[in-house]
Motif scaffolding. Structure first.
Motif, mmCIF file in Angstrom:
data_model
loop_
_atom_site.group_PDB
_atom_site.id
_atom_site.type_symbol
_atom_site.label_atom_id
_atom_site.label_comp_id
_atom_site.label_asym_id
_atom_site.label_seq_id
_atom_site.Cartn_x
_atom_site.Cartn_y
_atom_site.Cartn_z
ATOM 1 N N PHE A 215 -13.232 1.580 -9.699
ATOM 2 C CA PHE A 215 -13.176 0.135 -9.839
ATOM 3 C C PHE A 215 -14.182 -0.549 -8.926
ATOM 4 N N GLN A 216 -14.371 -0.004 -7.732
ATOM 5 C CA GLN A 216 -15.278 -0.613 -6.763
ATOM 6 C C GLN A 216 -16.746 -0.517 -7.187
ATOM 7 N N GLN A 217 -17.035 0.268 -8.208
ATOM 8 C CA GLN A 217 -18.409 0.382 -8.704
ATOM 9 C C GLN A 217 -18.699 -0.582 -9.853
ATOM 10 N N THR A 218 -17.717 -1.351 -10.265
ATOM 11 C CA THR A 218 -17.898 -2.249 -11.406
ATOM 12 C C THR A 218 -18.500 -3.589 -10.975
ATOM 13 N N LYS A 219 -19.102 -4.268 -11.939
ATOM 14 C CA LYS A 219 -19.601 -5.623 -11.698
ATOM 15 C C LYS A 219 -18.433 -6.570 -11.434
ATOM 16 N N MET A 220 -17.319 -6.305 -12.090
ATOM 17 C CA MET A 220 -16.124 -7.117 -11.867
ATOM 18 C C MET A 220 -15.771 -7.160 -10.391
ATOM 19 N N TYR A 221 -15.763 -5.995 -9.780
ATOM 20 C CA TYR A 221 -15.358 -5.894 -8.378
ATOM 21 C C TYR A 221 -16.304 -6.714 -7.491
ATOM 22 N N THR A 222 -17.608 -6.578 -7.744
ATOM 23 C CA THR A 222 -18.595 -7.333 -6.970
ATOM 24 C C THR A 222 -18.390 -8.834 -7.133
ATOM 25 N N LYS A 223 -18.144 -9.262 -8.369
ATOM 26 C CA LYS A 223 -17.941 -10.686 -8.632
ATOM 27 C C LYS A 223 -16.660 -11.207 -7.981
ATOM 28 N N ILE A 224 -15.638 -10.357 -7.962
ATOM 29 C CA ILE A 224 -14.390 -10.752 -7.309
ATOM 30 C C ILE A 224 -14.601 -10.927 -5.811
ATOM 31 N N LEU A 225 -15.365 -10.018 -5.187
ATOM 32 C CA LEU A 225 -15.666 -10.150 -3.760
ATOM 33 C C LEU A 225 -16.444 -11.430 -3.486
ATOM 34 N N GLU A 226 -17.399 -11.731 -4.377
ATOM 35 C CA GLU A 226 -18.177 -12.956 -4.226
ATOM 36 C C GLU A 226 -17.275 -14.181 -4.357
ATOM 37 N N TRP A 227 -16.348 -14.133 -5.302
ATOM 38 C CA TRP A 227 -15.414 -15.244 -5.495
ATOM 39 C C TRP A 227 -14.533 -15.419 -4.259
ATOM 40 N N GLN A 228 -14.041 -14.306 -3.716
ATOM 41 C CA GLN A 228 -13.189 -14.365 -2.529
ATOM 42 C C GLN A 228 -13.936 -14.965 -1.335
ATOM 43 N N LYS A 229 -15.194 -14.554 -1.188
ATOM 44 C CA LYS A 229 -15.990 -15.071 -0.078
ATOM 45 C C LYS A 229 -16.222 -16.573 -0.234
ATOM 46 N N LYS A 230 -16.548 -16.979 -1.454
ATOM 47 C CA LYS A 230 -16.806 -18.386 -1.726
ATOM 48 C C LYS A 230 -15.563 -19.231 -1.506
ATOM 49 N N ASN A 231 -14.407 -18.699 -1.898
ATOM 50 C CA ASN A 231 -13.160 -19.462 -1.816
ATOM 51 C C ASN A 231 -12.371 -19.184 -0.543
ATOM 52 N N LYS A 232 -12.927 -18.296 0.286
ATOM 53 C CA LYS A 232 -12.257 -17.925 1.534
ATOM 54 C C LYS A 232 -10.811 -17.527 1.264
ATOM 55 N N ARG A 233 -10.695 -16.666 0.294
ATOM 56 C CA ARG A 233 -9.369 -16.267 -0.194
ATOM 57 C C ARG A 233 -9.354 -14.764 -0.441
ATOM 58 N N THR A 234 -8.271 -14.096 -0.073
ATOM 59 C CA THR A 234 -8.107 -12.684 -0.370
ATOM 60 C C THR A 234 -7.001 -12.521 -1.395
ATOM 61 N N VAL A 235 -7.336 -11.885 -2.540
ATOM 62 C CA VAL A 235 -6.381 -11.691 -3.625
ATOM 63 C C VAL A 235 -6.118 -10.194 -3.771
ATOM 64 N N PRO A 236 -4.871 -9.768 -3.914
ATOM 65 C CA PRO A 236 -4.585 -8.346 -4.144
ATOM 66 C C PRO A 236 -5.007 -7.945 -5.550
ATOM 67 N N ILE A 237 -6.329 -7.962 -5.765
ATOM 68 C CA ILE A 237 -6.857 -7.920 -7.120
ATOM 69 C C ILE A 237 -6.641 -6.587 -7.815
ATOM 70 N N GLU A 238 -6.759 -5.484 -7.080
ATOM 71 C CA GLU A 238 -6.586 -4.190 -7.734
ATOM 72 C C GLU A 238 -5.165 -4.023 -8.240
ATOM 73 N N GLU A 239 -4.185 -4.461 -7.442
ATOM 74 C CA GLU A 239 -2.805 -4.373 -7.868
ATOM 75 C C GLU A 239 -2.567 -5.238 -9.102
ATOM 76 N N ALA A 240 -3.195 -6.407 -9.122
ATOM 77 C CA ALA A 240 -3.014 -7.315 -10.253
ATOM 78 C C ALA A 240 -3.620 -6.742 -11.529
ATOM 79 N N LEU A 241 -4.819 -6.174 -11.426
ATOM 80 C CA LEU A 241 -5.486 -5.637 -12.609
ATOM 81 C C LEU A 241 -4.753 -4.446 -13.185
#
Length: 252
Positions: A215-241
């Motif tokens: 999962f960490q090699q996907t574009k999704m993962y990179t975009k999620i990290l970028e979103w988290q950084k921009k929003n200063k938010r940490t989401v338990p994204i792997e568990e959710a997916l």
């Protein structure tokens, strides 16, 4: 329907300028159609859907076979014909090409593949009677598609484009074929004898087989990290997916 609901929900939050809402949706055929989603706070899967993201990572699904299949028959098949899941994917690719050919037609002449019943057209050796399936789609198109030959020509054109199979195949088609392989109903292909088997159970087993490092090699993962950084938010994204589908439609 869930994809539409997620888009509507996120767009509404964007309009209200609410923060920290993230929607993750299946790409479906959007990457092939070059319809990249530009809605803020929306991320699409790298491939057709999450099941295709998982299968693209080449997970070890031997545990899935051990749980619901006759592993002796699977091993015998693979000794003679190659990877079992690849044979399933080849069938799903043909069905995906049919869906793609239909969806690329103008709306006024677009045959519907909703609730497409393809199980009776698949044989145990994973050959599929596509002409029979095309005829069924044409007959159910309410005059939007007049001839089987026209639709088959559209399909042949799409095949010539050499689309990535992980963009063409629909995860629900793959899991429906696996249900047909392993269940004990009248349409079973005979590779198992599991009662009360459904696509949800197979999708759950696929998620179990998916590795975090993949999962960490996907574009999704990179975009999620970028979103988290921009929003200063940490989401338990792997568990959710990797949760059940009805629990991952909207991620807050």
């Amino acid at each position: 329907n869930n994809k539409k609901k997620v888009l509507e929900f996120i767009k509404k939050q964007n309009e209200r300028r609410k923060k920290c809402y993230l929607g993750i949706i299946d790409a479906d055929f959007d990457h092939i159609l070059q319809k990249e989603e530009t809605t803020e706070n929306i991320i699409t899967t790298d491939y057709h859907d999450m099941e295709m993201v998982i299968l693209n990572s080449q997970p070890d699904i031997s545990s899935l076979y051990a749980e619901i299949a006759d592993t002796r028959l699977i091993k015998e098949f693979e000794n003679n014909s190659g990877q079992f899941i690849e044979s399933v994917m080849n069938v799903a690719y043909e069905i995906g090409i049919l869906r793609l050919a239909c969806i690329k037609r103008p709306e006024r002449s677009r045959p519907s593949t909703k609730d497409l019943k393809f199980q009776s057209s698949i044989r145990k050796d994973f050959s599929i009677n596509m002409h029979e399936l095309v005829t069924r789609v044409v007959k159910g198109s309410d005059g939007k598609c007049q001839f089987e030959q026209d639709l088959e020509e559209w399909m042949n054109f799409e095949k010539q484009q050499n689309h990535d199979k992980y963009q063409v195949c629909c995860g629900h088609d793959v899991t429906a074929i696996l249900v047909q392989c392993f269940s004990d109903d009248e349409d079973s292909l005979g590779y198992g004898c599991t009662p009360l088997l459904n696509s949800s159970r197979i999708e759950s087993l696929l998620r179990v087989a998916y590795r975090s490092d993949s999962f960490q090699q996907t574009k999704m993962y990179t975009k999620i990290l970028e979103w988290q950084k921009k929003n200063k938010r940490t989401v338990p994204i792997e568990e959710a997916l990797l949760a059940e589908p009805d629990e991952r439609d909207i991620i807050e």
